[in-house]
Write a protein that holds these residues in place. Sequence first.
Motif, PDB file in Angstrom:
ATOM      1  N   PRO A 267       0.965  -1.165  -0.018  1.00  0.00           N
ATOM      2  CA  PRO A 267      -0.006   0.120  -0.010  1.00  0.00           C
ATOM      3  C   PRO A 267       0.890   1.309  -0.082  1.00  0.00           C
ATOM      4  CG  PRO A 267      -0.089  -1.091   2.289  1.00  0.00           C
ATOM      5  CD  PRO A 267       0.660  -2.058   1.231  1.00  0.00           C
ATOM      6  N   ASN A 268       1.259   1.560  -1.186  1.00  0.00           N
ATOM      7  CA  ASN A 268       2.097   2.841  -1.291  1.00  0.00           C
ATOM      8  C   ASN A 268       1.400   4.000  -2.121  1.00  0.00           C
ATOM      9  OD1 ASN A 268       4.417   2.078  -0.170  1.00  0.00           O
ATOM     10  ND2 ASN A 268       5.359   0.887  -1.968  1.00  0.00           N
ATOM     11  N   ILE A 269       1.219   5.071  -1.365  1.00  0.00           N
ATOM     12  CA  ILE A 269       0.390   6.181  -2.109  1.00  0.00           C
ATOM     13  C   ILE A 269       1.019   7.196  -2.002  1.00  0.00           C
ATOM     14  CG2 ILE A 269      -1.930   7.301  -1.511  1.00  0.00           C
ATOM     15  CD1 ILE A 269      -2.956   4.903  -0.222  1.00  0.00           C
ATOM     16  N   VAL A 270       1.046   8.110  -3.355  1.00  0.00           N
ATOM     17  CA  VAL A 270       1.362   9.239  -3.297  1.00  0.00           C
ATOM     18  C   VAL A 270       0.239  10.194  -3.479  1.00  0.00           C
ATOM     19  CG1 VAL A 270       2.839  11.124  -4.699  1.00  0.00           C
ATOM     20  CG2 VAL A 270       3.745   8.735  -4.163  1.00  0.00           C
ATOM     21  N   ILE A 271       0.338  11.380  -2.862  1.00  0.00           N
ATOM     22  CA  ILE A 271      -0.844  12.518  -2.723  1.00  0.00           C
ATOM     23  C   ILE A 271      -0.425  13.576  -3.764  1.00  0.00           C
ATOM     24  CG2 ILE A 271      -2.473  13.981  -1.704  1.00  0.00           C
ATOM     25  CD1 ILE A 271      -2.914  10.950  -0.933  1.00  0.00           C
ATOM     26  N   ASP A 272      -1.146  13.885  -4.926  1.00  0.00           N
ATOM     27  CA  ASP A 272      -1.048  14.958  -5.858  1.00  0.00           C
ATOM     28  C   ASP A 272      -1.787  16.010  -5.181  1.00  0.00           C
ATOM     29  OD1 ASP A 272      -1.098  16.755  -7.889  1.00  0.00           O
ATOM     30  OD2 ASP A 272      -1.511  15.245  -9.454  1.00  0.00           O
ATOM     31  N   CYS A 273      -1.036  17.101  -4.777  1.00  0.00           N
ATOM     32  CA  CYS A 273      -1.657  18.091  -4.037  1.00  0.00           C
ATOM     33  C   CYS A 273      -2.697  19.145  -4.847  1.00  0.00           C
ATOM     34  CB  CYS A 273      -0.839  19.213  -3.274  1.00  0.00           C
ATOM     35  SG  CYS A 273      -0.050  17.947  -1.747  1.00  0.00           S
ATOM     36  N   SER A 274      -2.426  18.728  -6.418  1.00  0.00           N
ATOM     37  CA  SER A 274      -2.918  19.656  -7.459  1.00  0.00           C
ATOM     38  C   SER A 274      -4.130  18.802  -8.033  1.00  0.00           C
ATOM     39  CB  SER A 274      -1.841  20.075  -8.117  1.00  0.00           C
ATOM     40  OG  SER A 274      -2.427  21.109  -9.119  1.00  0.00           O
ATOM     41  N   HIS A 275      -4.446  19.464  -9.267  1.00  0.00           N
ATOM     42  CA  HIS A 275      -5.613  18.833 -10.039  1.00  0.00           C
ATOM     43  C   HIS A 275      -6.987  18.594  -9.076  1.00  0.00           C
ATOM     44  CE1 HIS A 275      -1.851  17.770 -11.976  1.00  0.00           C
ATOM     45  NE2 HIS A 275      -2.387  18.225 -12.852  1.00  0.00           N
ATOM     46  N   VAL A 304       3.374   7.751   1.057  1.00  0.00           N
ATOM     47  CA  VAL A 304       4.991   7.605   0.860  1.00  0.00           C
ATOM     48  C   VAL A 304       5.490   8.900   0.112  1.00  0.00           C
ATOM     49  CG1 VAL A 304       5.205   5.512   0.796  1.00  0.00           C
ATOM     50  CG2 VAL A 304       4.781   6.443  -1.058  1.00  0.00           C
ATOM     51  N   GLY A 305       4.640   9.595  -0.400  1.00  0.00           N
ATOM     52  CA  GLY A 305       4.828  11.008  -0.896  1.00  0.00           C
ATOM     53  C   GLY A 305       3.905  11.951  -1.404  1.00  0.00           C
ATOM     54  N   ALA A 306       4.196  13.063  -1.836  1.00  0.00           N
ATOM     55  CA  ALA A 306       3.331  14.205  -2.381  1.00  0.00           C
ATOM     56  C   ALA A 306       3.845  14.629  -3.657  1.00  0.00           C
ATOM     57  CB  ALA A 306       3.009  15.255  -1.164  1.00  0.00           C
ATOM     58  N   MET A 307       3.049  15.270  -4.311  1.00  0.00           N
ATOM     59  CA  MET A 307       3.196  16.140  -5.551  1.00  0.00           C
ATOM     60  C   MET A 307       2.541  17.524  -5.454  1.00  0.00           C
ATOM     61  SD  MET A 307       2.495  13.398  -8.521  1.00  0.00           S
ATOM     62  CE  MET A 307       3.073  14.357  -9.918  1.00  0.00           C
ATOM     63  N   VAL A 308       3.482  18.539  -5.892  1.00  0.00           N
ATOM     64  CA  VAL A 308       3.045  19.880  -5.914  1.00  0.00           C
ATOM     65  C   VAL A 308       3.470  20.595  -6.972  1.00  0.00           C
ATOM     66  CG1 VAL A 308       3.436  22.189  -4.494  1.00  0.00           C
ATOM     67  CG2 VAL A 308       3.492  19.761  -3.529  1.00  0.00           C
ATOM     68  N   GLU A 309       2.570  21.468  -7.721  1.00  0.00           N
ATOM     69  CA  GLU A 309       2.976  22.096  -8.721  1.00  0.00           C
ATOM     70  C   GLU A 309       3.335  23.644  -8.449  1.00  0.00           C
ATOM     71  OE1 GLU A 309       0.626  20.577 -12.581  1.00  0.00           O
ATOM     72  OE2 GLU A 309      -0.711  21.578 -11.348  1.00  0.00           O
ATOM     73  N   SER A 310       4.521  23.929  -8.353  1.00  0.00           N
ATOM     74  CA  SER A 310       5.111  25.294  -8.119  1.00  0.00           C
ATOM     75  C   SER A 310       6.122  25.733  -8.998  1.00  0.00           C
ATOM     76  CB  SER A 310       6.008  24.881  -6.754  1.00  0.00           C
ATOM     77  OG  SER A 310       7.123  25.699  -6.343  1.00  0.00           O
ATOM     78  N   PHE A 311       6.419  27.093  -9.002  1.00  0.00           N
ATOM     79  CA  PHE A 311       7.332  27.942  -9.862  1.00  0.00           C
ATOM     80  C   PHE A 311       7.625  28.966  -9.339  1.00  0.00           C
ATOM     81  CE2 PHE A 311       7.847  28.523 -14.983  1.00  0.00           C
ATOM     82  CZ  PHE A 311       9.261  28.159 -14.746  1.00  0.00           C
ATOM     83  N   LEU A 312       8.347  30.012 -10.121  1.00  0.00           N
ATOM     84  CA  LEU A 312       8.862  31.084  -9.450  1.00  0.00           C
ATOM     85  C   LEU A 312       7.820  31.937  -8.899  1.00  0.00           C
ATOM     86  CD1 LEU A 312      11.952  31.602 -11.672  1.00  0.00           C
ATOM     87  CD2 LEU A 312      11.685  30.197  -9.467  1.00  0.00           C
TER      88      LEU A 312
END
Length: 363
Positions: A267-275, A304-312
Motif C-alpha cells: 500500500p504505497n500512495i502518493v498524494i497529488d496536491c494539485s488537480h 509515501v509521497g506528495a506532488m506539488v505544482e510550483s514555480f517562481l
Amino acid sequence: MKRETLAIADAAVFHQAEFESMPSPAALRARLPLSATAAATVAAGRQTLAEILTRRDPRLLVAIGPCSIHDIDAGLDYARRLQQLAEELSDTLFLVMRAYFEKPRTTTGWKGLINDPGMDDSFRIADGMAQARRFLLRVNEMGLPAATEVLDPISPQYLGDLVSWAAIGARTTESQVHRELSSALPMPVGFKNGTDGGVEAAVNAIVSASRPHAFLGIDAEGRAAVVRSRGNAYGHLVLRGGGGRPNYDTVSVAMAEKALVKAGLQPNIVIDCSHGNSYKRHDMQPLVLDDVVQQLCRGNRSIVGAMVESFLEAGNQPIPADLSQLRYGCSVTDACVDWATTEDMLRRAAAELREARSRRQAA
C-alpha cells in the motif's frame, strides 16, 4: 532536418503529409552524454525512492516543480533554489524536481517543450528532445533528481537515463502501451487514478506493470524492436482527485489502501496536491499538503509521497503571440504556487514531521 514526402496511395486511409527523420536515441545520447555526476544523481535518486517505497527510508518523497518546462533559464533558476532547499530539509523530505516536457491535452493546446519548443506551432520535435535532455543533464549535475510524466512511449529511449521517478497520467493509466512500457522502465513509476476519481484502473496498471511483457518499441538506434521486460516492482498509486471531488482525505486513503492490499500490492500512495485534490486552485495546495502531513503525524503508513505544482511566480498565463511578453517564471499550463509559498509549505511540513518523529522516539 531531412523530410521525406509520402506518396499517398489512398487518401481515405493514409493522412500523413510527410515524415521528418529524428536522430536516434544513441545519437542524441552521444551528443549529450550522461556525465559521471549526473549518473550518480540518477542512481542515488532511484535507490532512495526504492528505499522509501520499501520503508527502509522514512522520509517523505515530494515531487515538486513547474507544471511544465517552457523556459529553460527559468526552469534552471527554480532547480538551483530547489536544490538548496532539498539539502536543508533532507532529514525529513526527499525532494525530486518535476521536469515535465509532454503535456496531455483534453482537446487542443500546447503539448509541451518536446513537441513544440518554440511555442509557435513549428513543432521542431528533434530540437525539443535535445533541449529536454540538456535540461535534465543540468538538473542532475546540480545533484537534484528529476521526475517526469511518460506520455510518448518513444521519449524514454532519449531521456530515461536521466529520470529518477516517472508518472503515468490519469488519461493513460488504462493504456496497455503505457503499462507495458512501465514494466521496462528503470525507475519507480506512479500511476494516477482515473479522471473519474476511481482507483481500479491504476491498481490494475500497477499489477500489470509488475509483470514481464513483450511489446513493440524502438532500440537505441531507432529501429523497430521487440522489447522484453522483466517487470517493475516499484509501481505505486498516485491519488489526484477526480470526478469533481478530492481523494486525499483519510477515508479515501483508507479505501485506496484496501484496494491495493486486495490486489496483493504494497500500500504505497502518493498524494497529488494539485488537480482534483485542490479543485484546480493552486492556492489550495498548501492546505492539501498540510492535511497529508497531519495524516502522517497521526500514524498513517501508506502515504509515501506528495506532488506539488510550483514555480517562481504564482498562477499561470496564456501563451502570447509575442513571446517576449511572457512573464518570467510563470506557468503556461496549470497554475502553480510561487517560490515563497513553496519554501513555507515545505519547511512547515518538514518541521511537523521532524517533531512527530521526535515524539515517537521519546515515547
